[in-house]
Motif scaffolding. Structure first.
Motif, PDB file in Angstrom:
ATOM      1  N   GLN A  41      42.913  63.274  40.029  1.00 43.92           N
ATOM      2  CA  GLN A  41      42.896  64.154  41.196  1.00 43.92           C
ATOM      3  C   GLN A  41      43.257  65.583  40.810  1.00 43.92           C
ATOM      4  O   GLN A  41      42.645  66.536  41.279  1.00 43.92           O
ATOM      5  CB  GLN A  41      43.848  63.636  42.270  1.00 43.92           C
ATOM      6  N   ALA A  42      44.255  65.729  39.939  1.00 40.83           N
ATOM      7  CA  ALA A  42      44.644  67.072  39.490  1.00 40.83           C
ATOM      8  C   ALA A  42      43.500  67.736  38.718  1.00 40.83           C
ATOM      9  O   ALA A  42      43.246  68.936  38.888  1.00 40.83           O
ATOM     10  CB  ALA A  42      45.898  66.991  38.624  1.00 40.83           C
ATOM     11  N   LYS A  43      42.806  66.972  37.896  1.00 41.21           N
ATOM     12  CA  LYS A  43      41.670  67.516  37.153  1.00 41.21           C
ATOM     13  C   LYS A  43      40.549  67.932  38.094  1.00 41.21           C
ATOM     14  O   LYS A  43      39.955  69.003  37.936  1.00 41.21           O
ATOM     15  CB  LYS A  43      41.153  66.493  36.145  1.00 41.21           C
ATOM     16  N   LEU A  44      40.262  67.082  39.079  1.00 41.05           N
ATOM     17  CA  LEU A  44      39.217  67.431  40.044  1.00 41.05           C
ATOM     18  C   LEU A  44      39.597  68.671  40.848  1.00 41.05           C
ATOM     19  O   LEU A  44      38.761  69.545  41.097  1.00 41.05           O
ATOM     20  CB  LEU A  44      38.955  66.252  40.989  1.00 41.05           C
ATOM     21  N   ASP A  45      40.865  68.745  41.266  1.00 38.05           N
ATOM     22  CA  ASP A  45      41.323  69.920  42.004  1.00 38.05           C
ATOM     23  C   ASP A  45      41.152  71.187  41.171  1.00 38.05           C
ATOM     24  O   ASP A  45      40.738  72.229  41.688  1.00 38.05           O
ATOM     25  CB  ASP A  45      42.791  69.762  42.423  1.00 38.05           C
TER      26      ASP A  45
END
Length: 125
Positions: A76-80
């Motif tokens: 999720q952090a990477k996608l954000d």
């Protein structure tokens, strides 16, 4: 304590995912099965494997859930970050915290936009 559990869960999940862990479990089950005639296939003999596998399964659920939670948060952090640094709409950052109804409405909106001709979609954004 939390840091210790995280390190332990990471190491355990890594080790349990290897073929050697599977082979150890397989050998243990085969040894248990081979001792069946020696113990006349008694209730105690059956209870040993049932209790062992139940305890291991119970503990593995927590280790697997911890690993999945961390993996999900990292993805999720990477996608954000990809959204933040691209031309994508920043409003999608943090949507994992929306309610199920809000997420379903967003999915429907995205599906409708995906089905529009590209010229209409660009004009609407």
């Amino acid at each position: 304590m939390n840091d210790f559990f995280t390190r332990f869960a990471t190491a355990a999940a890594y080790w349990c995912g290897h073929a050697s862990a599977f082979m150890i479990a397989l050998v243990a089950v085969l040894l248990w099965a081979a001792t069946g005639p020696m113990f006349d296939y008694s209730d105690t003999w059956q209870l040993i494997i049932n209790t062992s596998t139940t305890i291991l399964t119970f503990l593995m659920v927590f280790l697997i859930q911890n690993s999945q939670n961390r993996d999900s948060a990292a993805i999720q952090a990477k996608l954000d970050e990809l959204i933040r640094t691209s031309l994508a709409a920043n409003r999608y950052i943090g949507i994992e915290r929306l309610s199920e109804e809000e997420l379903e409405a967003l999915r429907e909106k995205c599906l409708q936009r995906a089905q529009e001709p590209s010229g209409e979609r660009n004009a609407a954004e």
